[in-house]
Design an enzyme around this catalytic site. Sequence first.
Site, PDB file in Angstrom:
ATOM      1  N   TYR A   1       0.819  -1.218   0.000  1.00  0.00           N
ATOM      2  CA  TYR A   1       0.000   0.000   0.000  1.00  0.00           C
ATOM      3  C   TYR A   1       0.853   1.269   0.000  1.00  0.00           C
ATOM      4  CZ  TYR A   1      -3.999  -2.993   0.183  1.00  0.00           C
ATOM      5  OH  TYR A   1      -4.927  -3.936  -0.156  1.00  0.00           O
TER       6      TYR A   1
ATOM      7  N   HIS B   1     -14.369   1.032  -0.550  1.00  0.00           N
ATOM      8  CA  HIS B   1     -13.249   0.145  -0.243  1.00  0.00           C
ATOM      9  C   HIS B   1     -12.113   0.865   0.489  1.00  0.00           C
ATOM     10  CE1 HIS B   1     -14.463  -2.934  -3.607  1.00  0.00           C
ATOM     11  NE2 HIS B   1     -15.213  -3.008  -2.539  1.00  0.00           N
TER      12      HIS B   1
ATOM     13  N   CYS C   1      -6.496   3.394  13.175  1.00  0.00           N
ATOM     14  CA  CYS C   1      -5.808   2.922  14.383  1.00  0.00           C
ATOM     15  C   CYS C   1      -6.431   1.618  14.862  1.00  0.00           C
ATOM     16  CB  CYS C   1      -5.888   3.979  15.471  1.00  0.00           C
ATOM     17  SG  CYS C   1      -5.086   3.454  16.995  1.00  0.00           S
TER      18      CYS C   1
ATOM     19  N   CYS D   1      -0.341   6.604  15.970  1.00  0.00           N
ATOM     20  CA  CYS D   1      -1.686   7.114  15.657  1.00  0.00           C
ATOM     21  C   CYS D   1      -1.769   8.580  16.069  1.00  0.00           C
ATOM     22  CB  CYS D   1      -2.737   6.300  16.405  1.00  0.00           C
ATOM     23  SG  CYS D   1      -4.366   7.061  16.346  1.00  0.00           S
TER      24      CYS D   1
ATOM     25  N   SER E   1     -15.245  -4.251 -13.405  1.00  0.00           N
ATOM     26  CA  SER E   1     -15.349  -5.543 -14.090  1.00  0.00           C
ATOM     27  C   SER E   1     -16.522  -6.402 -13.612  1.00  0.00           C
ATOM     28  CB  SER E   1     -14.055  -6.334 -13.895  1.00  0.00           C
ATOM     29  OG  SER E   1     -13.883  -6.629 -12.518  1.00  0.00           O
TER      30      SER E   1
ATOM     31  N   GLU F   1     -15.080  -3.059 -21.916  1.00  0.00           N
ATOM     32  CA  GLU F   1     -15.619  -4.328 -22.436  1.00  0.00           C
ATOM     33  C   GLU F   1     -16.820  -4.669 -21.561  1.00  0.00           C
ATOM     34  OE1 GLU F   1     -12.232  -6.799 -21.660  1.00  0.00           O
ATOM     35  OE2 GLU F   1     -12.369  -6.373 -19.522  1.00  0.00           O
TER      36      GLU F   1
HETATM   37  P1  OAD Z   1     -10.966  -4.448 -12.290  1.00  0.00           P
HETATM   38  O1  OAD Z   1      -9.504  -4.372 -12.535  1.00  0.00           O
HETATM   39  O2  OAD Z   1     -11.544  -5.741 -11.858  1.00  0.00           O
HETATM   40  O3  OAD Z   1     -11.772  -3.998 -13.574  1.00  0.00           O
HETATM   41  C1  OAD Z   1     -11.508  -2.815 -14.258  1.00  0.00           C
HETATM   42  C2  OAD Z   1     -12.498  -2.682 -15.400  1.00  0.00           C
HETATM   43  O4  OAD Z   1     -12.243  -1.448 -16.034  1.00  0.00           O
HETATM   44  C3  OAD Z   1     -12.393  -3.788 -16.449  1.00  0.00           C
HETATM   45  O5  OAD Z   1     -13.689  -4.285 -16.769  1.00  0.00           O
HETATM   46  C4  OAD Z   1     -11.774  -3.071 -17.655  1.00  0.00           C
HETATM   47  O6  OAD Z   1     -12.256  -3.571 -18.880  1.00  0.00           O
HETATM   48  C5  OAD Z   1     -12.251  -1.652 -17.439  1.00  0.00           C
HETATM   49  N1  OAD Z   1     -11.360  -0.634 -18.019  1.00  0.00           N
HETATM   50  C6  OAD Z   1     -10.008  -0.662 -18.134  1.00  0.00           C
HETATM   51  N2  OAD Z   1      -9.553   0.451 -18.695  1.00  0.00           N
HETATM   52  C7  OAD Z   1     -10.631   1.221 -18.969  1.00  0.00           C
HETATM   53  C8  OAD Z   1     -10.829   2.497 -19.564  1.00  0.00           C
HETATM   54  N3  OAD Z   1      -9.804   3.233 -20.009  1.00  0.00           N
HETATM   55  N4  OAD Z   1     -12.096   2.973 -19.682  1.00  0.00           N
HETATM   56  C9  OAD Z   1     -13.149   2.237 -19.243  1.00  0.00           C
HETATM   57  N5  OAD Z   1     -13.034   1.035 -18.659  1.00  0.00           N
HETATM   58  C10 OAD Z   1     -11.792   0.517 -18.515  1.00  0.00           C
HETATM   59  O7  OAD Z   1     -11.294  -3.274 -11.224  1.00  0.00           O
HETATM   60  P2  OAD Z   1     -12.592  -3.071 -10.307  1.00  0.00           P
HETATM   61  O8  OAD Z   1     -13.811  -3.596 -10.969  1.00  0.00           O
HETATM   62  O9  OAD Z   1     -12.584  -1.668  -9.855  1.00  0.00           O
HETATM   63  O10 OAD Z   1     -10.957  -4.262  -4.245  1.00  0.00           O
HETATM   64  O11 OAD Z   1     -12.212  -4.007  -9.098  1.00  0.00           O
HETATM   65  C11 OAD Z   1     -13.072  -4.061  -8.000  1.00  0.00           C
HETATM   66  C12 OAD Z   1     -12.286  -4.338  -6.751  1.00  0.00           C
HETATM   67  O12 OAD Z   1     -11.460  -5.498  -6.954  1.00  0.00           O
HETATM   68  C13 OAD Z   1     -11.289  -3.265  -6.373  1.00  0.00           C
HETATM   69  O13 OAD Z   1     -11.866  -2.195  -5.687  1.00  0.00           O
HETATM   70  C14 OAD Z   1     -10.319  -4.004  -5.499  1.00  0.00           C
HETATM   71  C15 OAD Z   1     -10.170  -5.251  -6.350  1.00  0.00           C
HETATM   72  O14 OAD Z   1      -9.812  -6.418  -5.706  1.00  0.00           O
HETATM   73  C16 OAD Z   1     -10.228  -4.331  -3.119  1.00  0.00           C
HETATM   74  O15 OAD Z   1      -9.007  -4.248  -3.096  1.00  0.00           O
HETATM   75  C17 OAD Z   1     -11.044  -4.519  -1.881  1.00  0.00           C
END
Ligand code: OAD
Length: 230
Positions: free
Chosen positions: A54, A107, A115, A134, A175, A200
């Site tokens: 992080y 998230h 803390c 903290c 996604s 997509e």
């Molecule tokens: P993902 O990485 O799973 O998905 C990203 C999505 O954005 C995909 O469907 C891509 O096709 C799309 N994408 C990529 N580039 C793009 C662009 N330029 N314009 C439009 N769309 C685009 O990310 P999240 O769905 O955000 O959680 O993932 C959800 C959670 O999974 C995150 O918050 C994180 C992760 O594990 C935690 O860490 C708790």
Amino acid sequence: MPPSLVILTGAGISAESGLRTFRAADGLWEDHRVEDVATPEAFARNPALVYRFYNERRRSLGAVRPNPAHLALAELERAWAGEFLLVTQNVDDLHERAGSRNPLHMHGELLKARCLACRAVSDWTEDLDDRSPCPACTHGRLRPHIVWFGEMPLEMERIYRTLERCDLFVAIGTSGHVYPAAGFVEAVGPRARTLELNLEPSRVADAFQEHRVGRATELVPAFVAELCRS
Ligand code: OAD
């Protein structure tokens, strides 16, 4: 009543700013196993690795800027007469830097630390480790203010209440792999219009009434211009 709008964003909206998504071929979860860096068990087992993961993410924020999609959503919020809720799964601060007033980070946030003793959440811009004190209680150990797998996302009641009464739900750059956010489209009321904007079709694309496929920096400003004209 002016229409109520809920927007959900995911990593795809920040991709064109230069932040890696999670599930692309070059995504964060290709280099790191979720169970090594993003669970409470990982933090208990190897806190140094979790802090480092992080810390790297936090440092990367210094090299990026909001893109036209973030800016368009901030403009929409200013123009929107009805209820407006921006929920983001992203832990970056690009919505705030674009001018969004109060994005709900379900998230958590990279720029905050929590803390383990007094539970206070504090702003945090530096690297974090187990010696960071903290700011609130001065002795507790801090963890990243990030919702890890197996933990409850933040402010879920408020999100579901707003989804139930919204007129329009838009998901951008996510996604559909991670619940509960992936299920928000199913939680909207019967009269709501639902729209997905993504590079997509997402895993839950079938649950949306409308889809636009393309890059967020093109789709979002065009959609916002359309909404502001109507
Ligand atoms: P993902 O990485 O799973 O998905 C990203 C999505 O954005 C995909 O469907 C891509 O096709 C799309 N994408 C990529 N580039 C793009 C662009 N330029 N314009 C439009 N769309 C685009 O990310 P999240 O769905 O955000 O959680 O993932 C959800 C959670 O999974 C995150 O918050 C994180 C992760 O594990 C935690 O860490 C708790």
